[in-house]
Design an enzyme around this catalytic site. Structure first.
Site, PDB file in Angstrom:
ATOM      1  N   ARG A 180     -36.704  -9.065   3.716  1.00  0.00           N
ATOM      2  CA  ARG A 180     -37.150  -9.562   2.422  1.00  0.00           C
ATOM      3  C   ARG A 180     -38.200  -8.611   1.855  1.00  0.00           C
ATOM      4  O   ARG A 180     -39.079  -8.126   2.567  1.00  0.00           O
ATOM      5  CB  ARG A 180     -37.751 -10.973   2.553  1.00  0.00           C
ATOM      6  CG  ARG A 180     -36.708 -12.072   2.709  1.00  0.00           C
ATOM      7  CD  ARG A 180     -35.896 -12.228   1.437  1.00  0.00           C
ATOM      8  NE  ARG A 180     -34.909 -13.299   1.491  1.00  0.00           N
ATOM      9  CZ  ARG A 180     -33.643 -13.153   1.821  1.00  0.00           C
ATOM     10  NH1 ARG A 180     -33.188 -11.949   2.169  1.00  0.00           N
ATOM     11  NH2 ARG A 180     -32.816 -14.177   1.820  1.00  0.00           N
TER      12      ARG A 180
ATOM     13  N   GLU B  60     -36.632  -8.147  -8.164  1.00  0.00           N
ATOM     14  CA  GLU B  60     -35.304  -7.616  -8.448  1.00  0.00           C
ATOM     15  C   GLU B  60     -34.805  -8.167  -9.778  1.00  0.00           C
ATOM     16  O   GLU B  60     -34.997  -9.357 -10.042  1.00  0.00           O
ATOM     17  CB  GLU B  60     -34.336  -7.991  -7.323  1.00  0.00           C
ATOM     18  CG  GLU B  60     -34.754  -7.449  -5.962  1.00  0.00           C
ATOM     19  CD  GLU B  60     -33.767  -7.812  -4.852  1.00  0.00           C
ATOM     20  OE1 GLU B  60     -32.635  -8.248  -5.163  1.00  0.00           O
ATOM     21  OE2 GLU B  60     -34.126  -7.647  -3.678  1.00  0.00           O
TER      22      GLU B  60
ATOM     23  N   HIS C 222     -29.909  -3.966  -2.598  1.00  0.00           N
ATOM     24  CA  HIS C 222     -29.706  -5.266  -1.954  1.00  0.00           C
ATOM     25  C   HIS C 222     -28.216  -5.498  -1.675  1.00  0.00           C
ATOM     26  O   HIS C 222     -27.629  -6.503  -2.081  1.00  0.00           O
ATOM     27  CB  HIS C 222     -30.273  -6.396  -2.819  1.00  0.00           C
ATOM     28  CG  HIS C 222     -30.667  -7.605  -2.015  1.00  0.00           C
ATOM     29  ND1 HIS C 222     -31.683  -8.450  -2.384  1.00  0.00           N
ATOM     30  CD2 HIS C 222     -30.164  -8.129  -0.850  1.00  0.00           C
ATOM     31  CE1 HIS C 222     -31.810  -9.426  -1.496  1.00  0.00           C
ATOM     32  NE2 HIS C 222     -30.897  -9.245  -0.553  1.00  0.00           N
TER      33      HIS C 222
END
Length: 284
Positions: free
Chosen positions: A202, A231, A250
Site C-alpha cells: 500500500r 492515485e 498499480h
C-alpha cells in the site's frame, strides 16, 4: 485496471445499486447513505482499507474480499521490481537506445540479504520464487508463521532487524494507522547504506518525500513501487526526478489468471448475498 471513481461520480450512480464489485475507490458513510438498496460488496482483491467496514455494518451491508488469490501475481511483480532495481534495467535500456554502452557492476542476489516487512501469503510467494537465487532471507510479521518460514528457509526476526540487516526490503504490510508512513526518514536511517526498497503493498506505508530524500543522498540505491499514497499520481511529485525510482501503475494483480479467478469469487459472493446465503470470505 478498473476505473477509480470519485465521490462525485459515485453519488450519481449508487442510489439504485444492490451490489458492487469494489476496486480501490473510497466507500464510506457519505457514499452508503446515498445507497439505500446496497446489500453486498465484494472487493476485487484483498485490501479493504478503502472501505469503511464499521459504516458498512451499520448500514447492514455485507462486505467480502478475495484473500490469497492474487498472491502469485503480486509476488511476480515484486520480484520483477527487485531485479529491475538491482540490475538497473530501465536505465540500461534507455542507455542502449541512445547508442550508449555503459558497463556497470552489479551484486548477485546470492550475496544479498532480502528482508520482508510482513510475511503473509504474498511475501511467502516472493520467498518461494527467490529461493532459486540463493539469497539469505529474513522476515518480520506481527503474527509470525514459524512453520511457513522454516519451510521456505526464511529467518523470522524483529522489524528493527529487517530494517538494519537487509540489502533489499520488500514491503507486504496492510494499510493501517500503525503502518502509515512506516518507511520514513527515521526508519530509513536505520537501514544499510545503498538499500533497495520494493513496495507492492500500500502506498501509504512509504513517506514519498522522505524516500526522495533517501534517493537524493544515496542512502537508498533504488525504490520500486506499484502503489501510491494518491492515485492517479501527481507527476510533479519529488520522486520522479530520480532514474533509480521505478513506478508501475498499480498493476501487480493485473494478470489474466488472477482476474479470471477473482471474478468468479466476487461474483459468487454477491450471488450468495442476493440469495440469502452466507458468502465466503465475509468481513462484516
Amino acid at each position: 485496471m478498473c476505473k477509480i471513481y470519485t465521490f462525485d461520480e459515485l453519488k450519481e450512480i449508487v442510489e439504485d445499486i444492490d451490489g458492487v464489485v469494489v476496486g480501490v475507490d473510497d466507500w464510506n458513510e457519505d457514499v452508503f447513505k446515498l445507497a439505500p438498496k446496497l446489500k453486498g460488496m465484494a472487493r476485487f482483491g484483498v485490501g479493504v482499507d478503502n472501505i469503511d467496514l464499521n459504516a458498512a455494518k451499520e448500514h447492514g451491508i455485507i462486505v467480502c474480499n478475495s484473500p490469497g488469490i492474487n498472491s502469485s501475481a503480486v509476488a511476480e511483480q515484486a520480484v520483477a521490481l527487485m531485479l529491475s532495481l538491482i540490475r538497473n534495467i530501465p536505465e540500461m535500456n534507455r542507455a542502449v537506445r541512445k547508442g550508449e554502452w555503459p558497463r556497470p557492476m552489479f551484486h548477485e542476489l546470492k550475496s544479498r540479504t532480502i528482508g520482508f516487512l510482513g510475511f503473509g501469503a504474498i511475501a511467502r510467494n516472493v520467498a518461494q520464487r527467490l529461493a532459486g537465487f540463493g539469497p539469505e532471507m529474513i522476515a518480520y510479521d506481527k503474527y509470525p508463521n514459524q512453520e511457513a518460514a522454516d519451510k521456505l528457509g526464511v529467518r523470522l526476526v524483529s522489524q528493527e532487524e529487517v530494517l538494519k540487516e537487509s540489502d533489499i526490503i520488500s514491503i507486504h504490510l496492510p494499510a493501517t494507522d500503525e503502518t502509515k508512513h512506516l518507511i520514513n526518514k527515521e526508519t530509513i536511517q536505520q537501514m544499510k547504506d545503498g538499500v533497495y526498497i520494493v513496495n507492492t503493498a500500500r502506498g501509504s506505508i512509504v513517506n514519498e518525500a522522505d524516500m526522495a530524500g533517501a534517493l537524493e543522498s544515496g542512502k537508498a540505491a533504488g525504490f520500486g513501487t506499484d502503489v501510491f499514497e494518491h492515485e492517479p499520481i501527481d507527476l510533479s511529485g519529488p520522486l520522479f526526478k530520480y532514474d533509480n525510482y521505478i513506478a508501475t501503475p498499480h498493476v501487480s494483480a493485473e494478470t489474466f489468471e488472477n482476474c479470471e479467478t477473482t471474478s468468479v469469487v466476487t461474483a459468487r459472493a454477491l450471488l450468495a448475498v442476493f440469495e440469502g446465503r452466507e458468502p465466503e470470505n465475509r468481513l462484516v
